[in-house]
Design a protein around this motif. Structure first.
Motif, PDB file in Angstrom:
ATOM      1  N   ASN A  95       6.043   3.975  -0.474  1.00  0.00           N
ATOM      2  CA  ASN A  95       6.215   2.998  -1.261  1.00  0.00           C
ATOM      3  C   ASN A  95       7.461   3.287  -2.344  1.00  0.00           C
ATOM      4  N   ILE A  96       7.987   4.465  -2.203  1.00  0.00           N
ATOM      5  CA  ILE A  96       9.064   4.991  -3.222  1.00  0.00           C
ATOM      6  C   ILE A  96      10.403   4.874  -2.446  1.00  0.00           C
ATOM      7  N   ILE A  97      11.537   4.269  -3.093  1.00  0.00           N
ATOM      8  CA  ILE A  97      12.950   4.317  -2.672  1.00  0.00           C
ATOM      9  C   ILE A  97      13.509   5.461  -3.554  1.00  0.00           C
ATOM     10  N   ILE A  98      14.197   6.216  -2.984  1.00  0.00           N
ATOM     11  CA  ILE A  98      15.003   7.119  -3.620  1.00  0.00           C
ATOM     12  C   ILE A  98      16.524   6.846  -3.354  1.00  0.00           C
ATOM     13  N   ILE A  99      17.322   6.646  -4.302  1.00  0.00           N
ATOM     14  CA  ILE A  99      18.569   6.585  -4.218  1.00  0.00           C
ATOM     15  C   ILE A  99      19.293   7.883  -4.184  1.00  0.00           C
ATOM     16  N   GLU A 100      20.129   8.191  -3.430  1.00  0.00           N
ATOM     17  CA  GLU A 100      20.850   9.495  -3.254  1.00  0.00           C
ATOM     18  C   GLU A 100      22.604   9.652  -3.471  1.00  0.00           C
ATOM     19  N   GLY A 101      23.046  10.651  -3.894  1.00  0.00           N
ATOM     20  CA  GLY A 101      24.290  10.810  -3.963  1.00  0.00           C
ATOM     21  C   GLY A 101      24.982  10.276  -5.490  1.00  0.00           C
ATOM     22  N   ASP A 147       0.815  -1.158   0.100  1.00  0.00           N
ATOM     23  CA  ASP A 147      -0.078   0.120  -0.022  1.00  0.00           C
ATOM     24  C   ASP A 147       0.827   1.240   0.089  1.00  0.00           C
ATOM     25  N   SER A 148       0.311   2.250  -0.878  1.00  0.00           N
ATOM     26  CA  SER A 148       1.332   3.373  -0.710  1.00  0.00           C
ATOM     27  C   SER A 148       1.335   4.267   0.298  1.00  0.00           C
ATOM     28  N   ASN A 149       0.535   4.128   1.417  1.00  0.00           N
ATOM     29  CA  ASN A 149       0.718   4.509   2.885  1.00  0.00           C
ATOM     30  C   ASN A 149       1.527   3.609   3.916  1.00  0.00           C
ATOM     31  N   THR A 150       2.057   2.510   3.194  1.00  0.00           N
ATOM     32  CA  THR A 150       2.936   1.797   4.284  1.00  0.00           C
ATOM     33  C   THR A 150       4.323   1.956   4.295  1.00  0.00           C
ATOM     34  N   ASN A 151       5.168   1.986   4.970  1.00  0.00           N
ATOM     35  CA  ASN A 151       6.391   2.182   4.909  1.00  0.00           C
ATOM     36  C   ASN A 151       7.072   0.448   5.122  1.00  0.00           C
ATOM     37  N   ILE A 152       7.852  -0.061   4.330  1.00  0.00           N
ATOM     38  CA  ILE A 152       8.313  -1.315   4.748  1.00  0.00           C
ATOM     39  C   ILE A 152       9.737  -1.292   4.670  1.00  0.00           C
ATOM     40  N   GLU A 153      10.263  -2.259   5.163  1.00  0.00           N
ATOM     41  CA  GLU A 153      11.944  -2.546   5.070  1.00  0.00           C
ATOM     42  C   GLU A 153      12.398  -3.192   3.916  1.00  0.00           C
TER      43      GLU A 153
END
Length: 122
Positions: A87-93, A28-34
């Motif tokens: 539910n979005i992972i943003i890779i930085e750097g 779900d877009s409101n869920t933070n998962i590992e």
């Protein structure tokens, strides 16, 4: 009155049974998962039989809760930080944008390229 109580009880038991039997791995877009493990993407029509140095598989490995190793579009493995927002992972750097939408525990969608990356067997 007892007849309506039986109906209510039957409805409650039925609802519990239906909810217990559903198995939805979609995030779900409101869920933070590992996120953990390694996800790979096989480049279509990539043939490295003539040149074994040509890399046909990109990967992202989640090292811990904030660090990834990523091989994408070349032969250099980058170590970078990442952040999960819903539910979005943003890779930085990195010198280029890399982000994924978590579809489920086994599938990521790279947003910039509309690619499905699958969790590797470990």
């Amino acid at each position: 009155m007892p007849v309506s109580m039986k109906k209510i009880y039957l409805i409650l038991v039925s609802l519990f049974f239906v909810s217990a039997c559903s198995n939805d791995d979609t995030v779900d877009s409101n869920t933070n998962i590992e996120v953990n493990g390694t996800f790979t993407y096989e480049i279509p029509e990539c043939d490295n039989s003539v040149n074994p140095e040509l890399i046909c598989t990109n990967f992202v490995e989640f090292v811990d809760g904030s660090t990834v190793d990523i091989l994408i579009g070349g032969d250099i493995v980058y170590r970078a930080d990442y952040e999960v927002n819903q539910n979005i992972i943003i890779i930085e750097g990195l010198n280029f944008d890399v982000s994924f939408r978590i579809i489920d525990m086994f599938t990521l969608e790279r947003l910039e390229e509309d690619q499905l990356w699958l969790k590797s067997e470990e």
